[in-house]
Design an enzyme around this catalytic site. Sequence first.
Site, PDB file in Angstrom:
ATOM      1  N   LYS A 124      63.873 -39.587   6.027  1.00 27.93           N
ATOM      2  CA  LYS A 124      64.079 -40.881   5.356  1.00 27.93           C
ATOM      3  C   LYS A 124      65.495 -41.399   5.550  1.00 27.93           C
ATOM      4  CE  LYS A 124      60.139 -40.961   2.516  1.00 27.93           C
ATOM      5  NZ  LYS A 124      59.413 -41.531   1.462  1.00 27.93           N
ATOM      6  N   LYS A 205      52.731 -38.919  10.347  1.00 30.04           N
ATOM      7  CA  LYS A 205      51.804 -38.943   9.212  1.00 30.04           C
ATOM      8  C   LYS A 205      51.565 -40.384   8.747  1.00 30.04           C
ATOM      9  CE  LYS A 205      54.299 -38.482   4.879  1.00 30.04           C
ATOM     10  NZ  LYS A 205      53.656 -39.149   3.762  1.00 30.04           N
ATOM     11  N   LYS A 208      53.052 -44.834   3.494  1.00 29.70           N
ATOM     12  CA  LYS A 208      53.154 -46.124   2.798  1.00 29.70           C
ATOM     13  C   LYS A 208      54.305 -46.935   3.340  1.00 29.70           C
ATOM     14  CE  LYS A 208      52.553 -44.303  -1.670  1.00 29.70           C
ATOM     15  NZ  LYS A 208      53.576 -43.766  -2.505  1.00 29.70           N
TER      16      LYS A 208
END
Length: 343
Positions: A124, A205, A208
């Site tokens: 992230k 993956k 969202k």
Amino acid sequence: MVCVPQLEVESRNKKRVFSGVQPSGSLHIGNYLGAIGRFALFQEGYDCFYSVVDLHAITVPQDPAELRRRTVATAALFIAAGLDPEKACIFVQSDNPNHAELAWVLQCIATFGELGRMTQFKDKARGKKSVTAGLFTYPVLMAADILLYDTDVVPVGEDQKQHVELTRDLAERFNKRFGVTFKVPEPLIPAQGGRIMSLTDPLRKMSKSDEDPDSRIEVLDSPEEIARKFKKAVTDSGREIVYDPEKKPAVSNLMTIYSLFSGKSLEEVRDAYEGKGYGVFKSGLAELVAEKLRPVRERYSELMSSGEIEKILKDGAERAYGISSSKMKEVKEKVGLCSRLSL
Ligand code: ATP
Ligand code: LTN
């Protein structure tokens, strides 16, 4: 302070489950198959706590009004996916101040080095000009969520395994330093479905936060949207429907989704579509997924228009606060923090 003694006596004979989902976007079928769709499986045999973890969501910028809306919507989806608020405690993390307080204490025993090794943080933070301290310490808040409730089992997707391992390490470290206080929890990751991949890049993956909305099927997508996204999903070379994650990652991911929604084995899926090609398989898959998600969508709309959720979340917060306060008190006493207010 809220007391529910009768419920507590009954429920403590059962093992405890805790899991959390961030209200950071619309839930997708990865969240559904890896987490929320499984939550209800535990509610008969376990004492369950499921939280909408809004404090985790603010580790990255959020629009306040949108965050409030999504927090309620995420709780509604828990119930729409099968949770019964009479059986499971459903609450919003920030409604219980014990989470942030325990997180601070645990941050004071967690090390900079171990947090720097968290792969989700590295993913992230990659390429970002500025990264918040909250994003870095995020896994410690997750540890606090779990440890506050003497949790035995944590049902999560594969990506959260490392965070549950950190939780175990922190529990053991605290117990060694201050005396046994925390239960050491176990992650529970589904054998199949723990890592549903993106429809546009099957090596990543489903997420969202992926900028491309076509990379994921959202639980609330209409049947038309579902059909369009599956039609557009990348496939591999050849036209055979075979499960081979190494050589055919895209088709293998679609087969996994098919298998989980239909309850059929991968071999049965392969046999059903033998020689039919990708187009037929994808439209069969779209129909299946739209049909399985239909009751979830319908129940969600009913709940959102009924106004029931606020009451459910208020009751859940009171119960969660009541139970976790005794753990927080014990932690403070052990660490040497005094409480001069009688709450
Ligand atoms: P983001 O994709 O923005 O990082 P997320 O969907 O991973 O968000 P959460 O909402 O907190 O993050 O995840 C909720 C649950 O869904 C967690 O248990 C997580 O492990 C699981 N999960 C998330 N993505 C997948 C996936 N692709 N496959 C299976 N499980 C998943
Ligand atoms: N970090 C998790 C969400 C989460 C969680 C938890 C999961 C926060 N607290 C406690 C299980 C138990 C995520 O990003 N998926």
